[in-house]
Design an enzyme around this catalytic site. Structure first.
Site, PDB file in Angstrom:
ATOM      1  CG  HIS A 345      -0.212  -0.181   2.657  1.00  0.00           C
ATOM      2  ND1 HIS A 345      -0.190   1.099   3.209  1.00  0.00           N
ATOM      3  CD2 HIS A 345       0.271  -1.047   3.449  1.00  0.00           C
ATOM      4  CE1 HIS A 345       0.443   0.754   4.271  1.00  0.00           C
ATOM      5  NE2 HIS A 345       0.698  -0.485   4.495  1.00  0.00           N
ATOM      6  CB  CYS A 364       0.944  -4.411   5.242  1.00  0.00           C
ATOM      7  SG  CYS A 364      -0.505  -5.039   5.641  1.00  0.00           S
TER       8      CYS A 364
END
Length: 448
Positions: A345, A364
């Protein structure tokens, strides 16, 4: 035209670079043009800095507040993704070949007794005159970073400065030419352990040496770096921020399912427990300021005041952050289905991309210059770069799919090499190499 650096440990200079490197007033009687070694090594460092990619090679970053939650890290905008002249990906048959060559070279180094440690202490930099500089020269010569013909002086001159920068790039350290703690640590890892690291990672890379796809993405966790690969060559490299030692990014093989522009962010349970509850105890309006809403099991929104923040009561609720400029995922999420519920992201701010040790997330991966990567993923669709830039200026929730699935590989590779002799090492951040803490430099997680 003859070019003769001491060893072939890196990519050859480009034709345009060669024209610059030629010393016009040094032509032999046979008509052979030679190269000024000082200029050649200097140009090689620039090439290596580009090839390093995952190190904060040419950027100096601001240390972010790693004690904050994943959505609150204090990044500052600035550094760019690392496009590179070196197009060898970290996975593939070329890396296998490079590692096999490097193992042979390091076996020779070990058979000759390896290298002597350099006493850590006072910073060494250009202009320094110390007995330790002699040991530094020997160490850099052993791995081909310094031309063996420059001698064993105790003066830290421009040759040593160039060699140190090259060494730093190969080890994921910002190449400032100064030997300080992180560079001392990397220099003093024994040759035997470096050889073992190469052998361990050859097994890992061989497992991915088959066909990975015509177009694929590799995230190398120890390097905190992502590569977009097309037809066997790297088209772009991106600095990443990956999981802390106590919140590790997993090794996975998956694919890009879709691109989520201006996504909602559902706070993972681990972050609710470790970050959000303590934040609310210290700052009761934290959720409001960060536009995080609370929902019960029936999907009904509830008020923060209805939760006992001095208990684990919050674990019974779902927390969702609305799309806005400060959203934890920035403007986009690259959705990659997997059992660990991790993804790649954007981020609202960028400062940690400038650090050498970029292990600050909860698993992440935050990707620098993510628009470039998304545009590549969505090639052939109506999502042009200009359209991506337009949607980034909005808070519209929109999804997009690539024409064909793009494979994604998250791997754990702490040592790799290419056939041109560029050998790179990274810290064994998650202690998976089995070689102990001596090659796990910088493995400590940031304080909570």
């Amino acid at each position: 035209m003859v070019f003769s650096p001491s060893r072939r440990w890196g990519p050859r200079p480009s034709p345009s670079s060669r024209r610059v490197l030629v010393s016009r007033n040094k032509t032999s009687s046979a008509g052979t043009v030679t190269v000024s070694r000082r200029v050649l090594l200097g140009s090689m460092v620039s090439a290596y800095a580009l090839a390093a990619g995952g190190a904060s090679a040419l950027a100096q970053g601001v240390r972010g507040g790693a004690s904050t939650a994943e959505w609150g890290d204090s990044f500052d905008a600035g550094s760019r993704s690392r496009a590179t002249r070196n197009t060898f990906p970290v996975l593939g048959p070329h890396t296998v070949q490079g590692l096999e060559q490097a193992i042979g070279q390091y076996q020779t180094i070990v058979s000759r007794g390896g290298w002597r440690p350099i006493p850590a202490g006072e910073r060494l930099r250009i202009g320094t005159r110390r007995p330790a500089v002699v040991l530094l020269r020997d160490r850099l010569m052993a791995t081909g970073d310094l031309d063996s013909n420059v001698g064993r002086s105790d003066v830290f001159d421009s040759f040593v400065d160039t060699a140190v920068r090259r060494f730093q790039v190969r080890h994921g350290i910002s190449p400032d030419g100064q030997v300080r703690e992180s560079t001392f640590q990397a220099l003093n890892v024994p040759a035997e352990l470096r050889l073992r690291q190469l052998e361990t990672n050859l097994v890992r890379v061989r497992a991915h040496s088959g066909f990975l796809g015509n177009r694929y993405i590799v995230l190398n966790i120890p390097a905190a770096q992502a590569e977009a690969v097309e037809n066997g060559a790297v088209v772009s490299r991106h600095v990443a921020v990956v999981g802390k030692a106590d919140r590790q990014s997993p090794v996975i093989s998956t694919r890009v399912a879709d691109i989520n522009f201006n996504p909602y962010w559902t706070v993972p349970a681990s972050i609710i427990r470790k970050d959000l509850i303590p934040k609310m105890q210290a700052e009761p309006d934290y959720l409001t300021k960060n536009r995080i809403r609370i929902f019960n099991g029936q999907g009904q929104e509830v008020a923060a005041t209805s939760i006992n923040w001095n208990s684990m009561d919050a674990m019974n609720y779902r927390f969702r952050q609305d799309p806005f400029e400060g959203n934890s995922m920035g403007n986009v999420r690259i959705n990659i289905p997997n059992a660990h519920q991790v993804y790649m992201h954007d981020t609202p701010s960028k400062g940690l991309f400038g650090e050498d040790q970029r292990f600050h997330s909860s698993g992440c991966a935050r990707i620098q210059n993510v628009r470039e990567l998304i545009a590549w993923i969505l090639q052939g669709t109506p999502w042009t770069r200009s359209e991506i830039d337009r949607i980034f200026r909005t808070v519209d929730r929109v999804d997009a799919r690539p024409l064909q699935p793009v494979p994604v590989y998250w791997v754990y590779v702490t040592a790799w090499a290419d056939p041109d002799g560029m050998v790179q090492f990274r810290n064994d951040i998650y202690l998976r190499d089995g070689a102990g803490a001596q090659v796990a430099l910088g493995q400590q997680a940031q304080p909570e």
